[in-house]
Write a protein that holds these residues in place. Structure first.
Motif, PDB file in Angstrom:
ATOM      1  N   ASN A  25      29.322   8.415 -98.054  1.00 25.88           N
ATOM      2  CA  ASN A  25      29.167   9.154 -99.150  1.00 25.88           C
ATOM      3  C   ASN A  25      28.578  10.457 -99.107  1.00 25.88           C
ATOM      4  N   PRO A  26      28.590  11.418-100.106  1.00 26.66           N
ATOM      5  CA  PRO A  26      28.088  12.708 -99.927  1.00 26.66           C
ATOM      6  C   PRO A  26      26.735  12.978 -99.468  1.00 26.66           C
ATOM      7  N   THR A  27      25.819  12.121 -99.948  1.00 33.85           N
ATOM      8  CA  THR A  27      24.491  12.097 -99.432  1.00 33.85           C
ATOM      9  C   THR A  27      24.276  11.945 -97.623  1.00 33.85           C
ATOM     10  N   SER A  28      25.064  10.581 -97.416  1.00 32.48           N
ATOM     11  CA  SER A  28      24.793  10.091 -96.024  1.00 32.48           C
ATOM     12  C   SER A  28      25.423  10.942 -95.226  1.00 32.48           C
ATOM     13  N   ASP A  29      26.786  11.543 -95.611  1.00 30.80           N
ATOM     14  CA  ASP A  29      27.799  12.451 -94.835  1.00 30.80           C
ATOM     15  C   ASP A  29      26.986  13.902 -94.495  1.00 30.80           C
ATOM     16  N   ARG A  30      26.321  14.265 -95.520  1.00 32.13           N
ATOM     17  CA  ARG A  30      25.588  15.790 -95.452  1.00 32.13           C
ATOM     18  C   ARG A  30      24.459  15.508 -94.632  1.00 32.13           C
ATOM     19  N   ARG A  31      23.669  14.310 -94.756  1.00 32.22           N
ATOM     20  CA  ARG A  31      22.556  14.419 -93.903  1.00 32.22           C
ATOM     21  C   ARG A  31      22.745  14.320 -92.302  1.00 32.22           C
ATOM     22  N   PHE A  32      23.888  13.794 -91.841  1.00 32.24           N
ATOM     23  CA  PHE A  32      24.310  13.737 -90.459  1.00 32.24           C
ATOM     24  C   PHE A  32      25.087  15.036 -90.114  1.00 32.24           C
ATOM     25  N   GLY A  33      25.456  15.949 -91.066  1.00 28.20           N
ATOM     26  CA  GLY A  33      25.982  17.186 -90.693  1.00 28.20           C
ATOM     27  C   GLY A  33      27.401  17.113 -90.576  1.00 28.20           C
ATOM     28  N   ALA A  34      28.090  16.496 -91.583  1.00 29.50           N
ATOM     29  CA  ALA A  34      29.836  16.503 -91.643  1.00 29.50           C
ATOM     30  C   ALA A  34      30.048  17.862 -91.901  1.00 29.50           C
ATOM     31  N   GLN A  35      29.483  18.594 -92.864  1.00 25.89           N
ATOM     32  CA  GLN A  35      29.860  19.798 -93.256  1.00 25.89           C
ATOM     33  C   GLN A  35      29.683  21.045 -92.184  1.00 25.89           C
ATOM     34  N   ASP A  36      29.131  20.741 -91.136  1.00 24.29           N
ATOM     35  CA  ASP A  36      29.154  21.599 -89.984  1.00 24.29           C
ATOM     36  C   ASP A  36      30.433  21.711 -89.144  1.00 24.29           C
ATOM     37  N   VAL A  37      31.210  20.533 -89.134  1.00 28.67           N
ATOM     38  CA  VAL A  37      32.423  20.312 -88.235  1.00 28.67           C
ATOM     39  C   VAL A  37      33.591  20.332 -89.186  1.00 28.67           C
ATOM     40  N   ALA A  38      33.579  20.177 -90.339  1.00 27.89           N
ATOM     41  CA  ALA A  38      34.967  20.108 -91.147  1.00 27.89           C
ATOM     42  C   ALA A  38      34.875  20.661 -92.514  1.00 27.89           C
ATOM     43  N   LYS A  39      35.592  21.506 -93.006  1.00 30.67           N
ATOM     44  CA  LYS A  39      35.391  22.016 -94.355  1.00 30.67           C
ATOM     45  C   LYS A  39      36.168  21.452 -95.306  1.00 30.67           C
ATOM     46  N   ASN A  40      37.253  20.472 -95.038  1.00 32.36           N
ATOM     47  CA  ASN A  40      37.825  19.671 -96.320  1.00 32.36           C
ATOM     48  C   ASN A  40      37.445  18.435 -96.231  1.00 32.36           C
ATOM     49  N   TYR A  41      36.924  17.967 -97.691  1.00 39.86           N
ATOM     50  CA  TYR A  41      36.538  16.685 -97.873  1.00 39.86           C
ATOM     51  C   TYR A  41      37.374  16.039 -98.910  1.00 39.86           C
ATOM     52  N   TYR A  42      37.912  14.965 -98.443  1.00 40.59           N
ATOM     53  CA  TYR A  42      39.076  14.544 -99.430  1.00 40.59           C
ATOM     54  C   TYR A  42      38.324  13.063 -99.898  1.00 40.59           C
ATOM     55  N   LEU A  43      38.069  13.330-101.633  1.00 37.47           N
ATOM     56  CA  LEU A  43      37.634  12.091-102.164  1.00 37.47           C
ATOM     57  C   LEU A  43      38.760  11.198-102.713  1.00 37.47           C
ATOM     58  N   SER A  44      38.451   9.984-102.929  1.00 36.28           N
ATOM     59  CA  SER A  44      39.492   8.982-103.322  1.00 36.28           C
ATOM     60  C   SER A  44      40.294   8.534-102.449  1.00 36.28           C
ATOM     61  N   SER A  45      40.264   7.210-102.133  1.00 44.54           N
ATOM     62  CA  SER A  45      41.008   6.554-101.192  1.00 44.54           C
ATOM     63  C   SER A  45      40.942   4.871-101.373  1.00 44.54           C
ATOM     64  N   TYR A  46      41.670   4.303-100.784  1.00 41.30           N
ATOM     65  CA  TYR A  46      41.709   2.769-101.122  1.00 41.30           C
ATOM     66  C   TYR A  46      41.410   2.058 -99.738  1.00 41.30           C
ATOM     67  N   HIS A  47      40.702   2.881 -98.959  1.00 38.51           N
ATOM     68  CA  HIS A  47      40.332   2.039 -97.828  1.00 38.51           C
ATOM     69  C   HIS A  47      39.193   1.348 -97.851  1.00 38.51           C
ATOM     70  N   GLN A  48      38.227   1.765 -98.324  1.00 38.50           N
ATOM     71  CA  GLN A  48      36.928   1.119 -98.782  1.00 38.50           C
ATOM     72  C   GLN A  48      36.330   1.422-100.190  1.00 38.50           C
ATOM     73  N   ALA A  49      37.029   0.623-101.263  1.00 36.74           N
ATOM     74  CA  ALA A  49      36.809   1.199-102.504  1.00 36.74           C
ATOM     75  C   ALA A  49      35.944   0.159-103.174  1.00 36.74           C
ATOM     76  N   SER A  50      35.465  -0.912-102.646  1.00 40.37           N
ATOM     77  CA  SER A  50      35.028  -1.859-103.573  1.00 40.37           C
ATOM     78  C   SER A  50      33.795  -2.584-102.792  1.00 40.37           C
ATOM     79  N   GLU A  51      33.034  -1.901-102.114  1.00 38.18           N
ATOM     80  CA  GLU A  51      32.001  -2.533-101.141  1.00 38.18           C
ATOM     81  C   GLU A  51      30.498  -2.448-101.836  1.00 38.18           C
ATOM     82  N   SER A  52      29.613  -3.549-101.720  1.00 40.69           N
ATOM     83  CA  SER A  52      28.386  -3.664-102.106  1.00 40.69           C
ATOM     84  C   SER A  52      27.685  -3.906-100.837  1.00 40.69           C
ATOM     85  N   PHE A  53      26.111  -3.878-101.074  1.00 38.68           N
ATOM     86  CA  PHE A  53      25.240  -4.382-100.202  1.00 38.68           C
ATOM     87  C   PHE A  53      25.261  -5.696 -99.980  1.00 38.68           C
TER      88      PHE A  53
END
Ligand code: NA
Ligand code: NA
Lengths: 194, 472, 340
Positions: C192-220
């Protein structure tokens, strides 16, 4: 008693050395992964799983061999000043207090842990390849059994050392470079001052 | 007593028990299991079956059922679980491979070629043999990372030549002891892998971060050796042509090409592929091991016997390091289950230290631990106690790791457990006394402290390369 | 009377926002039990590793765990059907409702207790927002653009992405960023944007694609040791159970606030936020078709998938038919912002 010590030493050494060769497989296997990734642009799915399985098996199965050769590091800056007899008395008590409880846990709780994994047919979640890991969890039990046998031999060593004030060394097979050189230097010195 | 207080007792008792001299891996394991047995003690749950036995149960049945209850403590499951966590640790997979590479390189006759070439090449530098010995140590240590081997091999090779050239024994042995320990700092170092496994800091970043500090330390050592040789020429006389022959330039180039370049290439290939992200450290280590075997073949040094030795020594040293992890993972799981980390961090916070004071205090403690202990125990057991505190003082664990790595150089050189000095004493001519070795080592200890101060004042020495390679 | 301490370990580092989510749960239990229970939230690795929590709860080494079922899918692939299975058209909320009202909980109980013989009780909570397709260095619009990429993900998603023609790399979380920077992997997804941002994803890639069917209905997954839970007084058992529902709402609110803020921060920092193309989404569905056939070889998975399909067919039909066009209203009030 000496017979049993020799038996345990060679049993541990046999298993330790046999599994030591995994290092060569590990180097070649991992090297193969690098090759297919860069040269053929076709990485394997299993390299990571296989490398940690080999690493884990190698060090677990080497535990008893290392123990038999006195290779587990000790905080020995007082210990090595003592008589072998004193060392042995203390070691004897500590083998029962410190060593056997954990080793028995490896065997019995490890058995429970591995059996559950066999029942699931557990595979590694690291990759889609689904590399099995139940056999790997069984290594815990095997390593525990080897350590248990070697532990009894160590207790025998202590008993003998308490009586004779001399440690029974394992038959050495290989030396660290530094030990080998130091040993050679000492022999040369003895030779020159008869 | 509250649980956190018991955790502190556990830590205290462990430190006492270490000095009993029992293998530390098993001492740790026992502390974890013993205190864990207490932490998970639950009479009702453990002896449930025993309590339900009826009056008619045989003596044997009630005895075995009681025993089952006694062993029915959850700590044993935790212990097995932690053992498996060590077995499946991806970072540690590089350890046996780098050790294997080291043992192979050690046996490939590479060090004598290297030293004699450098000896000739540096002939006109003040303290030339010292300089050659230091550089050989640094390169060789980089490739093997096994301290004992470097010190003894160099002690046999370089020390007699230096003594023959009338070098001051104290000065000469200091060079070899200090140079020989560089391998635990300069990547690819096993110590940094172990720190990465203990701290969760990326091993790749640690390698990048350690490179400049390692070179800084080598630089300080060289400055000291050359400087002292200029100021006090009697400790390092210029070798005569008989001791170190003059070699025509063309022949020198051939010597460099055959001795220096292959090893340098191997090191660069391993380090480069890690730093440029072409391979994980585990993959690079396997390339290094295969490369080492190849090199040993080229130098006609690879025999079946040497191969077997390398394989067997690898399993023993790997088992030594990784069983320590098995013990310490169990120990620290119980320690934090009891709330020990919490109480230490509250205590340290109550001291109102400034970050600098905290850093200095931490480094002093690690330095003092380095007297009786060796690096592996310190990193695997004690460093994790400091790690949760770093966030409070806003110290980057990467930076802390490099300071610790520098600091632990001293653990090989300070008595009573000065392994470098003992190895050297073991093979040195009898007239070299241990006190002389310690005296010769002192100035190098000063260099280590200077380098730590430099890191603190100019943190860019640590951060420049990781930021350049990996950003942020 | 001193509180009964519930040792609950998560599968997340203390720095992740999910650590806060677990503490939301702990706070609710503490307050509702008026201090009779105290949930002690420990980060991953404090007692056991992130992937070891199921074993640990089963053995009673931990009283409880805060995790996701996909982390133990190595023990039984069916685990992934509770959160990271095929997307039939329902959201995570649809699937969480399946768990509580559509027979999911009984299937989960059957899997963990009967089939695997575990001594655990589990509840699901916090229907997560669909996980983004992830981070790429350049634009990816077609399936052809993905060919030969080395992509990092976990669980069944790995099988799925492999079917899209990518080779799936398996890296520990902390190694993603350096590996990306140096080309060991070309793309990755995390959560998710928060976890991704906290580990620095934006430093290594600039294109963030939202919407996908790979993990779309998870819960804790809230895991409890069964013996631990059943030894508690009934009201305390109820508090532990219903606090999952309470935390679910609290987490959703916090995630909405934090995830959206971090997405905006990422955009402000120069990240191109886009929607995954229809072609790629179609290919994902086709890949799921193949995977479903493979998974349905297993009797239990077949039954579970049937139950899910039946639920989604009815429920999501209602949801979708009933839902007003939210985008239309959004466009009306905030014109020109959306790029769907
Ligand atoms: Na020392
Ligand atoms: Na994900």
């Amino acid at each position: 008693m000496i017979g049993f010590i020799r038996f345990a030493d060679s049993l541990s050494a046999w298993f330790g050395k046999a599994f030591a060769w995994l290092i060569v497989l590990m180097a070649v296997g991992t090297g193969y992964e690098v090759f297919v990734r860069y040269v053929l642009n076709d990485p394997t799915a299993w390299a990571l799983d296989v490398s940690f399985i080999m690493y884990g098996t190698l060090f677990m199965m080497g535990g008893a061999y290392t123990l038999s050769r006195g290779g587990h590091v000790r905080g020995d800056f007082l210990y090595r000043l003592w008589q072998p007899r004193t060392q042995a008395k203390l070691d004897l008590v500590l083998y029962f207090l410190f060593f056997f409880p954990g080793v028995l846990a490896l065997i019995f709780s490890g058995w429970k842990y591995a059996a559950r994994s066999w029942q699931y047919g557990e595979v590694s979640i690291n990759s889609p390849a689904g590399v099995p890991i139940y056999q790997f969890k069984t290594v815990i039990v095997a390593a525990g059994i080897l350590l248990f046998i070697q532990g009894i031999a160590q207790v025998c060593r202590c008993l003998i050392a308490i009586r004779t004030n001399v440690w029974i060394e394992a038959e050495e097979d290989v030396f660290e470079t530094e030990d080998l050189l130091i040993r050679k230097a000492n022999e040369a010195e003895k030779g020159s001052h008869p | 007593m509250t649980d956190p207080q018991i955790a502190l007792v556990m830590l205290g008792l462990f430190i006492v028990f270490v000095f009993l001299g029992f293998p530390i891996a098993f001492t740790l394991m026992a502390m974890g299991i013993g205190f864990g047995y207490f932490a998970y003690y639950d009479e009702g749950r453990m002896w449930r079956t025993f309590d339900r036995l009826d009056e008619t149960a045989s003596y044997w049945d009630s005895w075995t059922t009681w025993l089952e209850g006694f062993a029915n403590n959850r700590i044993f499951d935790l212990f097995v679980n932690q053992t498996y966590t060590v077995m499946s640790n991806e970072v540690l997979t590089a350890v046996p491979l780098f050790l294997f590479m080291g043992y192979i390189v050690e046996r490939s006759n590479i060090v004598d070629r290297l030293f004699s070439t450098l000896n000739v090449a540096s002939k006109n530098v003040p303290g030339s043999m010292g300089v050659a010995a230091l550089i050989t140590c640094a390169l060789f240590a980089t490739a093997t990372g096994i301290v004992g081997a470097v010190v003894t091999l160099m002690g046999l090779l370089a020390l007699p030549q230096m003594l023959k050239a009338r070098y001051d024994p104290s000065f000469a042995s200091g060079i070899i002891c200090a140079g020989g320990t560089l391998g635990i700092l300069i990547p690819p170092s096993i110590m940094l892998i172990v720190y990465a496994a203990a701290s969760g800091v990326s091993i790749v970043r640690l390698y990048a971060a350690a490179l400049l500090p390692g070179l800084t330390l080598v630089g300080l050592y060289l400055i000291y050796v050359i400087g002292r040789s200029i100021l006090q020429p009697s400790v390092a006389p210029r070798p005569t042509d008989e001791e170190v022959p003059d070699v025509p330039a063309r022949q020198l180039i051939v010597m460099i090409l055959t001795s220096f370049l292959p090893l340098a290439f191997l090191i660069l290939a391993v380090l480069g592929s890690i730093l440029f992200g072409l391979a994980t450290p585990t993959e690079a280590a396997s390339i290094g091991a295969l490369g080492g075997i190849f090199l040993a073949f080229i130098y006609r040094a690879m025999t079946w016997q040497r191969m077997r030795e390398s394989v067997y020594l690898t399993v023993r040293t790997t088992a030594m390091v990784c069983w320590l992890f098995v013990g310490s993972y169990t120990f620290s799981a119980v320690f934090s289950y009891l709330g020990g980390e919490q109480v230490i961090s509250e205590f340290v916070q109550s001291l109102n230290l400034s970050p600098l004071m905290f850093l200095i205090l931490a480094q002093i403690i690690i330095f003092l631990l380095g007297w009786p202990l060796e690096w592996s125990e310190i990193i695997i057991i004690f460093v994790p106690i400091f790690l949760p505190l770093l966030a409070i003082f806003e110290v980057d664990p990467l930076f802390f790791g490099i300071l610790v790595a520098l600091n632990l150089q001293t653990s090989f050189l300070t008595p009573p457990m000065a392994m470098s000095a003992y190895y050297l004493k073991g093979i040195a001519p009898p007239e070299v006394r241990l006190t002389q070795i310690f005296k010769g080592v002192m100035p190098f200890l000063v260099c280590v402290f200077i380098s730590m101060i430099l890191m603190y004042v100019f943190p860019q020495i640590v951060f420049y390369l990781p930021e350049l390679f990996y950003g942020r | 009377q001193s509180p009964l301490v519930v040792k609950m370990q998560t599968s997340w580092p203390a720095s992740d926002i999910w650590d806060e989510f677990a503490k939301d749960y702990a706070m609710r239990v503490d307050e509702m039990s008026a201090g009779r229970l105290k949930v002690d939230v420990l980060p991953a690795g404090a007692v056991v590793g992130a992937f070891q929590v199921l074993d640990a709860v089963n053995d009673g080494v931990l009283d409880a765990a805060h995790s996701v079922p996909v982390y133990w899918y190595g023990k039984n692939k069916a685990a992934s059907l509770f959160g990271t299975g095929p997307v039939f058209g329902g959201s995570a909320t649809t699937m969480l409702s399946w768990f509580y009202e559509g027979g999911g909980q009984e299937l989960y109980r059957e899997l963990t207790q009967d089939i695997m013989g575990l001594d655990v009780v589990g509840y699901l909570g916090f229907p997560m927002f669909a996980q983004p397709f992830g981070w790429f260095k350049g634009e990816v619009n077609t399936v052809a653009d993905l060919q030969g990429f080395k992509y990092r993900t976990v669980g069944l998603a790995a099988d799925l992405m492999a079917k899209l023609g990518m080779s799936v790399a398996q890296l520990p979380g902390g190694e993603i960023v350096p590996a990306m920077e140096r080309g060991v992997i070309d793309a990755f997804e995390f959560n998710n944007p928060t976890s991704d941002r906290r580990f620095g994803a934006q430093d290594v890639a600039k294109n963030y694609y939202l919407s996908s069917y790979h993990q779309a209905s998870e819960s804790f997954e809230f895991l409890f040791s069964r013996t631990f839970l059943e030894d508690l007084e009934p009201d305390l058992q109820a508090i532990l159970k219903y606090s999952v529902e309470a935390a679910s709402t609290a987490n959703t609110a916090k995630a909405m606030k934090q995830y959206s803020t971090d997405l905006a921060e990422l955009q402000a920092g120069g990240v191109n936020v886009r929607r995954t193309s229809k072609e790629i989404l179609d290919a994902q569905l086709a890949a799921w078709d193949e995977l479903i056939t493979e998974l349905e070889q297993d009797e239990f998975m077949k039954r579970t998938l049937d139950s899910q399909r039946e639920w989604v067919e009815r429920v999501a039909y209602y949801e979708l038919m009933n839902a007003p066009d939210y985008a239309l209203a959004f466009e009306h009030y905030f014109p020109g912002k959306l790029a769907l």
